[in-house]
Design a protein around this motif. Sequence first.
Motif, PDB file in Angstrom:
ATOM      1  N   THR A  37       0.842  -1.193   0.000  1.00 54.31           N
ATOM      2  CA  THR A  37       0.000   0.000   0.000  1.00 54.31           C
ATOM      3  C   THR A  37       0.877   1.242   0.000  1.00 54.31           C
ATOM      4  OG1 THR A  37      -1.771  -1.145   1.163  1.00 54.31           O
ATOM      5  CG2 THR A  37      -1.807   1.254   1.258  1.00 54.31           C
ATOM      6  N   LEU A  38       0.492   2.208  -0.826  1.00 54.36           N
ATOM      7  CA  LEU A  38       1.157   3.511  -0.873  1.00 54.36           C
ATOM      8  C   LEU A  38       0.157   4.560  -0.417  1.00 54.36           C
ATOM      9  CD1 LEU A  38       2.867   3.362  -4.394  1.00 54.36           C
ATOM     10  CD2 LEU A  38       3.777   2.599  -2.200  1.00 54.36           C
ATOM     11  N   GLU A  39       0.564   5.376   0.548  1.00 46.20           N
ATOM     12  CA  GLU A  39      -0.244   6.506   0.999  1.00 46.20           C
ATOM     13  C   GLU A  39       0.531   7.773   0.687  1.00 46.20           C
ATOM     14  OE1 GLU A  39      -1.051   6.077   5.167  1.00 46.20           O
ATOM     15  OE2 GLU A  39      -2.477   4.447   4.839  1.00 46.20           O
ATOM     16  N   CYS A  40      -0.079   8.679  -0.054  1.00 44.58           N
ATOM     17  CA  CYS A  40       0.582   9.922  -0.435  1.00 44.58           C
ATOM     18  C   CYS A  40      -0.023  11.083   0.345  1.00 44.58           C
ATOM     19  CB  CYS A  40       0.427  10.158  -1.936  1.00 44.58           C
ATOM     20  SG  CYS A  40       1.278  11.642  -2.507  1.00 44.58           S
ATOM     21  N   TYR A  41       0.836  11.904   0.921  1.00 39.78           N
ATOM     22  CA  TYR A  41       0.437  13.094   1.667  1.00 39.78           C
ATOM     23  C   TYR A  41       0.970  14.310   0.923  1.00 39.78           C
ATOM     24  CZ  TYR A  41      -0.443   9.716   5.341  1.00 39.78           C
ATOM     25  OH  TYR A  41      -0.913   8.642   6.056  1.00 39.78           O
ATOM     26  N   ALA A  42       0.054  15.199   0.501  1.00 40.86           N
ATOM     27  CA  ALA A  42       0.433  16.392  -0.256  1.00 40.86           C
ATOM     28  C   ALA A  42      -0.717  17.393  -0.195  1.00 40.86           C
ATOM     29  CB  ALA A  42       0.745  16.022  -1.703  1.00 40.86           C
ATOM     30  N   PRO A  43      -0.439  18.659  -0.519  1.00 39.13           N
ATOM     31  CA  PRO A  43      -1.510  19.654  -0.513  1.00 39.13           C
ATOM     32  C   PRO A  43      -2.521  19.412  -1.639  1.00 39.13           C
ATOM     33  CG  PRO A  43       0.661  20.696  -0.523  1.00 39.13           C
ATOM     34  CD  PRO A  43       0.872  19.250  -0.761  1.00 39.13           C
ATOM     35  N   GLY A  44      -3.786  19.620  -1.349  1.00 34.48           N
ATOM     36  CA  GLY A  44      -4.842  19.594  -2.360  1.00 34.48           C
ATOM     37  C   GLY A  44      -4.910  18.312  -3.167  1.00 34.48           C
ATOM     38  N   THR A  45      -5.196  18.482  -4.465  1.00 30.53           N
ATOM     39  CA  THR A  45      -5.331  17.321  -5.346  1.00 30.53           C
ATOM     40  C   THR A  45      -3.991  16.712  -5.730  1.00 30.53           C
ATOM     41  OG1 THR A  45      -5.366  18.726  -7.310  1.00 30.53           O
ATOM     42  CG2 THR A  45      -7.508  18.168  -6.308  1.00 30.53           C
ATOM     43  N   GLN A  46      -2.905  17.324  -5.289  1.00 36.08           N
ATOM     44  CA  GLN A  46      -1.578  16.804  -5.623  1.00 36.08           C
ATOM     45  C   GLN A  46      -1.384  15.376  -5.088  1.00 36.08           C
ATOM     46  OE1 GLN A  46       1.778  18.892  -3.931  1.00 36.08           O
ATOM     47  NE2 GLN A  46       3.197  18.028  -5.423  1.00 36.08           N
ATOM     48  N   ALA A  47      -2.030  15.021  -3.990  1.00 34.16           N
ATOM     49  CA  ALA A  47      -1.862  13.691  -3.409  1.00 34.16           C
ATOM     50  C   ALA A  47      -2.321  12.602  -4.375  1.00 34.16           C
ATOM     51  CB  ALA A  47      -2.616  13.588  -2.082  1.00 34.16           C
TER      52      ALA A  47
ATOM     53  N   PRO B  18     -10.131  10.289   3.499  1.00 31.79           N
ATOM     54  CA  PRO B  18     -10.314  11.332   4.506  1.00 31.79           C
ATOM     55  C   PRO B  18      -9.083  11.463   5.408  1.00 31.79           C
ATOM     56  CG  PRO B  18     -12.262   9.954   4.384  1.00 31.79           C
ATOM     57  CD  PRO B  18     -11.206   9.297   3.540  1.00 31.79           C
ATOM     58  N   TYR B  19      -8.678  12.696   5.640  1.00 31.70           N
ATOM     59  CA  TYR B  19      -7.505  12.966   6.464  1.00 31.70           C
ATOM     60  C   TYR B  19      -7.722  14.298   7.168  1.00 31.70           C
ATOM     61  CZ  TYR B  19      -2.601  13.557   7.746  1.00 31.70           C
ATOM     62  OH  TYR B  19      -1.437  13.729   8.441  1.00 31.70           O
ATOM     63  N   GLN B  20      -7.498  14.324   8.479  1.00 32.25           N
ATOM     64  CA  GLN B  20      -7.759  15.528   9.263  1.00 32.25           C
ATOM     65  C   GLN B  20      -6.573  16.472   9.224  1.00 32.25           C
ATOM     66  OE1 GLN B  20      -8.911  14.319  13.165  1.00 32.25           O
ATOM     67  NE2 GLN B  20     -10.775  13.350  12.489  1.00 32.25           N
ATOM     68  N   SER B  21      -6.606  17.375   8.264  1.00 27.38           N
ATOM     69  CA  SER B  21      -5.570  18.395   8.162  1.00 27.38           C
ATOM     70  C   SER B  21      -6.127  19.571   7.385  1.00 27.38           C
ATOM     71  CB  SER B  21      -4.334  17.839   7.436  1.00 27.38           C
ATOM     72  OG  SER B  21      -3.412  18.868   7.189  1.00 27.38           O
ATOM     73  N   ASP B  22      -5.716  20.764   7.776  1.00 31.71           N
ATOM     74  CA  ASP B  22      -6.143  21.969   7.064  1.00 31.71           C
ATOM     75  C   ASP B  22      -5.321  22.202   5.803  1.00 31.71           C
ATOM     76  OD1 ASP B  22      -8.023  22.468   9.000  1.00 31.71           O
ATOM     77  OD2 ASP B  22      -6.738  23.843  10.134  1.00 31.71           O
ATOM     78  N   THR B  23      -4.126  21.621   5.754  1.00 28.99           N
ATOM     79  CA  THR B  23      -3.220  21.926   4.647  1.00 28.99           C
ATOM     80  C   THR B  23      -2.863  20.727   3.771  1.00 28.99           C
ATOM     81  OG1 THR B  23      -1.328  21.584   6.111  1.00 28.99           O
ATOM     82  CG2 THR B  23      -2.156  23.841   5.896  1.00 28.99           C
ATOM     83  N   LEU B  24      -3.098  19.497   4.243  1.00 28.14           N
ATOM     84  CA  LEU B  24      -2.690  18.311   3.490  1.00 28.14           C
ATOM     85  C   LEU B  24      -3.881  17.424   3.148  1.00 28.14           C
ATOM     86  CD1 LEU B  24       0.469  17.175   5.468  1.00 28.14           C
ATOM     87  CD2 LEU B  24       0.408  18.346   3.268  1.00 28.14           C
ATOM     88  N   ASN B  25      -3.758  16.739   2.040  1.00 30.96           N
ATOM     89  CA  ASN B  25      -4.710  15.694   1.672  1.00 30.96           C
ATOM     90  C   ASN B  25      -3.962  14.378   1.634  1.00 30.96           C
ATOM     91  OD1 ASN B  25      -6.548  17.703   1.392  1.00 30.96           O
ATOM     92  ND2 ASN B  25      -7.093  17.229  -0.712  1.00 30.96           N
ATOM     93  N   LYS B  26      -4.728  13.283   1.664  1.00 26.84           N
ATOM     94  CA  LYS B  26      -4.144  11.949   1.646  1.00 26.84           C
ATOM     95  C   LYS B  26      -4.819  11.142   0.544  1.00 26.84           C
ATOM     96  CE  LYS B  26      -4.108   7.842   4.625  1.00 26.84           C
ATOM     97  NZ  LYS B  26      -4.458   7.364   5.965  1.00 26.84           N
ATOM     98  N   ALA B  27      -4.015  10.388  -0.184  1.00 28.01           N
ATOM     99  CA  ALA B  27      -4.540   9.464  -1.186  1.00 28.01           C
ATOM    100  C   ALA B  27      -3.854   8.123  -0.960  1.00 28.01           C
ATOM    101  CB  ALA B  27      -4.253   9.969  -2.595  1.00 28.01           C
ATOM    102  N   ALA B  28      -4.547   7.024  -1.317  1.00 30.63           N
ATOM    103  CA  ALA B  28      -3.986   5.691  -1.110  1.00 30.63           C
ATOM    104  C   ALA B  28      -4.236   4.822  -2.333  1.00 30.63           C
ATOM    105  CB  ALA B  28      -4.591   5.051   0.129  1.00 30.63           C
ATOM    106  N   ALA B  29      -3.314   3.884  -2.565  1.00 30.98           N
ATOM    107  CA  ALA B  29      -3.440   2.896  -3.631  1.00 30.98           C
ATOM    108  C   ALA B  29      -2.738   1.629  -3.169  1.00 30.98           C
ATOM    109  CB  ALA B  29      -2.825   3.404  -4.923  1.00 30.98           C
TER     110      ALA B  29
END
Length: 134
Positions: A68-78, A114-125
């Motif tokens: 599993t890869l989880e990406c943390y980045a601002p907005g849709t960049q994740a 879903p990720y609790q942050s005001d500045t980061l989003n999380k995506a997973a694959a």
Amino acid sequence: MIDALVFPDVRGCVSDLIDGTSHGGDPVRAVWYLPADSYGQLTGPFPIVLIYSTDGTEGWVDRVDRVTLECYAPGTQAVETLESIKAHICGTNIETASGFLDSITPDQVPKDVPYQSDTLNKAAATFMVTSRPL
């Protein structure tokens, strides 16, 4: 007689394929543990991709690990970064510094999580990584 088969470290192999590569114009940092400050907040630079193996199966000839890869980045960049990584790592006969992989195929495509942050989003694959004994 061989008592135990030794397979490549798939997490290391996937890390070799991702760490330092550029996706969406930014270099990606691949980690096995999330970097955090003394308050528990993630520390950059972003994007960061967390790599972990969840389960798999082993047969007489090969082994299939679910990574599993989880990406943390601002907005849709994740999610965009994970889509680019998926295109970069999937394939057959993959040689890395940590070992040889028969194939990497997507199991669960990149999605926002879903990720609790005001500045980061999380995506997973999740990917199926097939390897043979060393």
